[in-house]
Scaffold this motif. Structure first.
Motif, PDB file in Angstrom:
ATOM      1  N   SER A 108      -2.556  -7.797   1.614  1.00 35.95           N
ATOM      2  CA  SER A 108      -3.446  -6.640   1.623  1.00 35.95           C
ATOM      3  C   SER A 108      -4.555  -6.830   0.589  1.00 35.95           C
ATOM      4  O   SER A 108      -4.584  -6.152  -0.438  1.00 35.95           O
ATOM      5  N   ALA A 155      -5.451   6.398   2.081  1.00 39.50           N
ATOM      6  CA  ALA A 155      -5.996   5.855   3.318  1.00 39.50           C
ATOM      7  C   ALA A 155      -5.389   4.484   3.638  1.00 39.50           C
ATOM      8  O   ALA A 155      -5.033   4.208   4.791  1.00 39.50           O
ATOM      9  N   ARG A 156      -5.258   3.644   2.631  1.00 34.06           N
ATOM     10  CA  ARG A 156      -4.674   2.305   2.840  1.00 34.06           C
ATOM     11  C   ARG A 156      -3.203   2.428   3.245  1.00 34.06           C
ATOM     12  O   ARG A 156      -2.721   1.696   4.118  1.00 34.06           O
ATOM     13  N   GLU A 169      -1.752   4.956   4.785  1.00 36.40           N
ATOM     14  CA  GLU A 169      -1.664   5.506   6.136  1.00 36.40           C
ATOM     15  C   GLU A 169      -2.078   4.503   7.194  1.00 36.40           C
ATOM     16  O   GLU A 169      -1.605   4.546   8.325  1.00 36.40           O
ATOM     17  N   ALA A 170      -2.961   3.564   6.839  1.00 36.41           N
ATOM     18  CA  ALA A 170      -3.433   2.554   7.788  1.00 36.41           C
ATOM     19  C   ALA A 170      -2.439   1.408   7.962  1.00 36.41           C
ATOM     20  O   ALA A 170      -2.506   0.678   8.938  1.00 36.41           O
ATOM     21  N   ALA A 171      -1.541   1.264   7.001  1.00 36.95           N
ATOM     22  CA  ALA A 171      -0.587   0.130   7.035  1.00 36.95           C
ATOM     23  C   ALA A 171       0.475   0.307   8.089  1.00 36.95           C
ATOM     24  O   ALA A 171       0.763   1.307   8.584  1.00 36.95           O
ATOM     25  N   ASP A 212      -8.374   6.567  -1.723  1.00 32.68           N
ATOM     26  CA  ASP A 212      -8.386   5.235  -1.137  1.00 32.68           C
ATOM     27  C   ASP A 212      -6.966   4.700  -0.954  1.00 32.68           C
ATOM     28  O   ASP A 212      -6.646   4.104   0.081  1.00 32.68           O
ATOM     29  N   ASP A 219       0.822  -1.212   0.000  1.00 31.39           N
ATOM     30  CA  ASP A 219       0.000   0.000   0.000  1.00 31.39           C
ATOM     31  C   ASP A 219       0.853   1.258   0.000  1.00 31.39           C
ATOM     32  O   ASP A 219       0.562   2.212  -0.729  1.00 31.39           O
TER      33      ASP A 219
END
Length: 94
Positions: free
Chosen positions: A69, A89-90, A92-94, A86, A6
């Motif tokens: 992922s 966001a992915r 930053e969430a990883a 999107d 990501d």
């Protein structure tokens, strides 16, 4: 498989002119989301794409899954702005 998929995809698509969701591969520096995944996987990614009859989205879905992922392949048909948000966001969430 792509480690930190990501983050790497978002870094690639964040470059000026790098994202074009209207076509899989435009050139070596411009791809859609799925095209970038195949490209970042290197020759193995392109071989997987060829093995599946040139189905870039299918190859990218498999690469995302193998990279830990999973993704809904509908995301490969978002417009540029939605896809970029999107991917950010992915990453930053990883």
């Amino acid at each position: 498989m792509i480690d930190d998929i990501d983050a790497k995809v978002y870094a690639a698509v964040s470059q000026p002119g790098a994202l074009n969701m209207s076509t899989w591969h435009t050139c070596e520096t411009t791809h859609c989301r799925a095209g970038w995944v195949v490209h970042l996987a290197g020759e193995a990614g392109y071989a997987l794409e060829r093995f599946h009859g040139g189905l870039t989205g299918h190859a990218a879905k498999l690469i995302y899954a193998a990279s830990g992922s999973p993704i809904n392949p509908c995301r490969f048909y978002d417009d540029d702005a939605t896809a970029l948000a999107d991917m950010k966001a992915r990453a930053e969430a990883a």
